[in-house]
Motif scaffolding. Structure first.
Motif, PDB file in Angstrom:
ATOM      1  N   THR A   5       1.364  -5.642  13.894  1.00 34.96           N
ATOM      2  CA  THR A   5       0.760  -4.619  12.729  1.00 34.96           C
ATOM      3  C   THR A   5      -0.744  -5.259  12.417  1.00 34.96           C
ATOM      4  O   THR A   5      -0.160  -6.528  11.828  1.00 34.96           O
ATOM      5  CB  THR A   5       2.203  -4.311  11.943  1.00 34.96           C
ATOM      6  OG1 THR A   5       3.073  -4.170  12.188  1.00 34.96           O
ATOM      7  CG2 THR A   5       0.912  -3.607  10.847  1.00 34.96           C
ATOM      8  N   LEU A   6      -1.449  -4.575  12.213  1.00 29.64           N
ATOM      9  CA  LEU A   6      -2.737  -4.794  11.362  1.00 29.64           C
ATOM     10  C   LEU A   6      -2.537  -4.180   9.850  1.00 29.64           C
ATOM     11  O   LEU A   6      -2.004  -3.070   9.624  1.00 29.64           O
ATOM     12  CB  LEU A   6      -3.529  -3.999  11.772  1.00 29.64           C
ATOM     13  CG  LEU A   6      -5.076  -4.807  11.301  1.00 29.64           C
ATOM     14  CD1 LEU A   6      -5.774  -5.909  12.249  1.00 29.64           C
ATOM     15  CD2 LEU A   6      -6.526  -3.288  12.393  1.00 29.64           C
ATOM     16  N   ARG A   7      -2.857  -5.739   9.138  1.00 29.43           N
ATOM     17  CA  ARG A   7      -2.437  -4.904   7.497  1.00 29.43           C
ATOM     18  C   ARG A   7      -3.271  -5.772   6.476  1.00 29.43           C
ATOM     19  O   ARG A   7      -3.548  -7.109   7.008  1.00 29.43           O
ATOM     20  CB  ARG A   7      -0.737  -4.484   7.193  1.00 29.43           C
ATOM     21  CG  ARG A   7       0.343  -5.907   7.303  1.00 29.43           C
ATOM     22  CD  ARG A   7       1.013  -5.768   7.335  1.00 29.43           C
ATOM     23  NE  ARG A   7       2.092  -6.998   7.006  1.00 29.43           N
ATOM     24  CZ  ARG A   7       1.916  -7.380   6.015  1.00 29.43           C
ATOM     25  NH1 ARG A   7       1.355  -8.091   4.730  1.00 29.43           N
ATOM     26  NH2 ARG A   7       2.926  -9.285   5.334  1.00 29.43           N
ATOM     27  N   THR A   8      -3.557  -5.563   5.479  1.00 30.97           N
ATOM     28  CA  THR A   8      -3.987  -5.875   4.278  1.00 30.97           C
ATOM     29  C   THR A   8      -2.961  -7.386   3.863  1.00 30.97           C
ATOM     30  O   THR A   8      -1.719  -6.454   4.092  1.00 30.97           O
ATOM     31  CB  THR A   8      -4.227  -5.106   3.605  1.00 30.97           C
ATOM     32  OG1 THR A   8      -4.966  -4.412   4.170  1.00 30.97           O
ATOM     33  CG2 THR A   8      -5.219  -5.929   1.937  1.00 30.97           C
ATOM     34  N   VAL A   9      -3.066  -8.090   3.202  1.00 27.82           N
ATOM     35  CA  VAL A   9      -2.020  -9.165   2.250  1.00 27.82           C
ATOM     36  C   VAL A   9      -1.507  -8.398   1.278  1.00 27.82           C
ATOM     37  O   VAL A   9      -2.571  -7.296   0.569  1.00 27.82           O
ATOM     38  CB  VAL A   9      -2.892 -10.571   2.280  1.00 27.82           C
ATOM     39  CG1 VAL A   9      -2.006 -11.329   1.056  1.00 27.82           C
ATOM     40  CG2 VAL A   9      -3.378 -11.099   2.808  1.00 27.82           C
ATOM     41  N   ARG A  10      -0.370  -7.846   1.084  1.00 24.44           N
ATOM     42  CA  ARG A  10       0.092  -7.169   0.006  1.00 24.44           C
ATOM     43  C   ARG A  10      -0.325  -8.054  -0.984  1.00 24.44           C
ATOM     44  O   ARG A  10      -0.082  -7.345  -2.846  1.00 24.44           O
ATOM     45  CB  ARG A  10       1.848  -7.026   0.618  1.00 24.44           C
ATOM     46  CG  ARG A  10       1.411  -6.300   1.575  1.00 24.44           C
ATOM     47  CD  ARG A  10       3.385  -5.697   2.008  1.00 24.44           C
ATOM     48  NE  ARG A  10       3.192  -4.845   3.511  1.00 24.44           N
ATOM     49  CZ  ARG A  10       3.623  -4.937   3.614  1.00 24.44           C
ATOM     50  NH1 ARG A  10       5.164  -5.785   3.883  1.00 24.44           N
ATOM     51  NH2 ARG A  10       3.694  -4.648   5.306  1.00 24.44           N
ATOM     52  N   ASP A  11       0.662  -9.091  -1.407  1.00 23.39           N
ATOM     53  CA  ASP A  11       0.872  -9.628  -2.800  1.00 23.39           C
ATOM     54  C   ASP A  11       0.861 -11.632  -2.504  1.00 23.39           C
ATOM     55  O   ASP A  11       0.324 -11.423  -1.757  1.00 23.39           O
ATOM     56  CB  ASP A  11       2.095  -9.869  -3.605  1.00 23.39           C
ATOM     57  CG  ASP A  11       3.475  -9.718  -2.092  1.00 23.39           C
ATOM     58  OD1 ASP A  11       3.102 -10.979  -1.809  1.00 23.39           O
ATOM     59  OD2 ASP A  11       4.591  -8.531  -2.835  1.00 23.39           O
ATOM     60  N   ASP A  12       0.721 -12.228  -3.528  1.00 25.29           N
ATOM     61  CA  ASP A  12       0.660 -13.703  -3.279  1.00 25.29           C
ATOM     62  C   ASP A  12       2.056 -14.179  -2.751  1.00 25.29           C
ATOM     63  O   ASP A  12       1.096 -15.275  -1.730  1.00 25.29           O
ATOM     64  CB  ASP A  12       0.530 -13.973  -5.421  1.00 25.29           C
ATOM     65  CG  ASP A  12      -0.584 -13.970  -6.048  1.00 25.29           C
ATOM     66  OD1 ASP A  12      -1.974 -14.269  -5.417  1.00 25.29           O
ATOM     67  OD2 ASP A  12      -0.556 -12.706  -6.814  1.00 25.29           O
ATOM     68  N   GLU A  13       2.535 -13.341  -2.672  1.00 24.99           N
ATOM     69  CA  GLU A  13       3.350 -14.166  -2.519  1.00 24.99           C
ATOM     70  C   GLU A  13       3.048 -14.295  -0.636  1.00 24.99           C
ATOM     71  O   GLU A  13       2.870 -14.762   0.444  1.00 24.99           O
ATOM     72  CB  GLU A  13       4.916 -13.466  -1.421  1.00 24.99           C
ATOM     73  CG  GLU A  13       6.232 -14.164  -1.690  1.00 24.99           C
ATOM     74  CD  GLU A  13       7.581 -13.844  -1.651  1.00 24.99           C
ATOM     75  OE1 GLU A  13       8.602 -14.171  -0.793  1.00 24.99           O
ATOM     76  OE2 GLU A  13       7.917 -12.917  -2.326  1.00 24.99           O
TER      77      GLU A  13
END
Ligand SMILES: CC(C)(COP(=O)(O)OP(=O)(O)OC[C@H]1O[C@@H](n2cnc3c(N)ncnc32)[C@H](O)[C@@H]1OP(=O)(O)O)[C@@H](O)C(=O)NCCC(=O)NCCS
Length: 412
Positions: A5-13
């Motif tokens: 899946t091509l996706r953006t980083v969601r959060d710090d974890e």
């Protein structure tokens, strides 16, 4: 085959997993303190890649920075970083897909029409329309051979050692003062300064603790600084230290010369090394014996014009020019077409045209000449740029060239 899946980083974890993946590809171990520093200038929504449901298979991102263009304008740029594809997924087109997605994304942003990057291997990015626009030099020499030419004025200023806090109090204003005259350099927000002067075991490994000096004018005002790392060494015949000089900036020539004399006359030091210097670093002209300052060239920054017409209007040109460019851009086809550039030292207009072209040029080569450090004439001689109107290569080279060579010492 696992679904990616091509996706953006969601959060710090998620970002921690992202950085673990990219460090692993670079064959390094993430250092928590370095990551904490970098997090301060990282926008998570600019970091993305391919995820296989368990881990990141490929990563890329960009920092929003400001770059100084010929003529002094500071404009937003996508400073591309963190490009990796894990070994298990290589040569299946993942990088190509990420480059596609990233350039589409940059194009959709309201005020970014440029992308820049440093390449781990210089063969990678030409196919995506990035041209090598600058060269960084590594300068080395034995200090005993580095006297200045006769008549160099050092003025009556003084150089004093200082600490990080004092450097941070005065250095940024000095840097901002000189920045408009230095094409290719990027402005530094406080997190970037913090990163530049940070020190830990890893950074000390090859070159010792980071140190700073400030130059003051006779009236007490700060007018220059140097950042360096001394590497202590002793040979069988005595002291043999080397100074690794990271940056010397000054608001006037006397301060510049005095800072260099200070560095070149340090007790116990026998040699210097300057990484990331410009090919036309003024020090090269100051020394009496230019041959004593060895200069090794490396590829510097690669430039990609994401929106050709907007990008061409952002910079200034060294001479008046009225020229039609026939631009080929396979990877960003919206740029393909003919552009009339009408420009001089004060401004530039660029619009699409049906007029016959003077020069035929690829987006990659337009990126290469964009910062003024690569000659259009030489690209014509190499057969890479087509001269359709006799004399247009010379006219174009004079206008696109710039008296100060581009260089980017700050890595990203
Ligand atoms: C460089 C890297 C990101 C390429 O990823 P990838 O997914 O294998 O690349 P792609 O499959 O999209 O390759 C696209 C094209 O580039 C070429 N290419 C990829 N990496 C290359 C390299 N290092 N040198 C020369 N060509 C390269 C491929 O052969 C392919 O060519 P083609 O279109 O003619 O078939 C990956 O090899 C990597 O992570 N390397 C180590 C980390 C690194 O150096 N990152 C770059 C930091 S600037």
């Amino acid at each position: 085959m696992v679904d990616l899946t091509l996706r953006t980083v969601r959060d710090d974890e998620d970002y921690a997993a992202f950085t673990a993946a990219l460090y692993s590809v670079f064959l390094e171990d993430p250092q928590p303190d370095e990551l904490e520093l970098a997090r301060k200038f990282t926008d998570l929504d600019r970091m993305f890649g391919f995820h296989d449901g368990t881990r990141w298979a490929a990563t890329v991102g960009d920092f929003r920075k400001q770059v100084c263009l010929p003529g002094g304008a500071l404009v937003p740029v996508a400073a591309v970083t963190s490009v990796t594809v894990s070994p298990a997924y290589r040569r299946r087109g993942l990088l190509t897909q990420m480059m596609r997605h990233q350039l589409d994304t940059v194009r959709a942003r309201a005020d970014e029409s440029l992308a820049m990057l440093f390449a781990s291997e210089s063969m990678i990015y030409g196919r995506f329309g990035y041209g090598m626009a600058s060269q960084n030099s590594v300068l080395t020499g034995q200090v005993r051979d580095l006297d200045f030419r006769p008549g160099v004025e050092l003025g009556a200023g003084t150089v004093t050692e200082t600490d990080a806090a004092t450097l941070l109090a005065h250095g940024p204003a000095i840097f901002d003062h000189v920045l408009p005259g230095l094409p290719g350099r990027m402005s530094r927000t406080r997190p970037w300064w913090d990163d530049l002067i940070y020190d830990n075991e890893e950074r000390r490994k090859d070159s010792g603790r980071i140190r700073f000096v400030l130059h003051h004018e006779p009236d007490g005002s700060p007018s220059g600084y140097a950042i360096y790392r001394p590497k202590s060494a002793w040979s069988s015949i005595g002291p043999n230290a080397e100074l690794h000089i990271e940056e010397v900036r000054a608001t006037n020539p006397r301060a510049y010369a005095r800072l260099w004399r200070f560095l070149l006359e340090m007790d116990l030091v026998r040699s210097i090394r300057v990484d990331g210097a410009a090919v036309d670093e003024p020090l090269r002209h100051l020394v009496a014996d230019p041959r004593a300052l060895q200069c090794q060239l490396q590829d510097g920054v690669f430039v990609r014009l994401v929106e050709v017409d907007r990008a061409l209007t952002l910079r200034r040109y060294a001479a008046p020019i009225d020229i039609v460019l026939d631009v080929r851009d396979e990877f960003c086809p919206w740029n393909t077409g003919r552009y009339r550039l009408h420009a001089d030292t004060d401004g530039a207009e660029c619009e699409t045209t049906t007029a016959s072209a003077d020069l035929a040029i690829s987006a990659r080569d337009l990126g290469a000449v964009y910062l003024g450090g690569v000659s259009l004439t030489q690209l014509v001689t190499a057969g890479l740029v087509g001269e359709l109107t006799p004399g247009s290569a010379h006219r174009g080279a004079v206008a696109f060239g710039w008296p100060v060579a581009p260089a980017i010492p700050d890595h990203f």
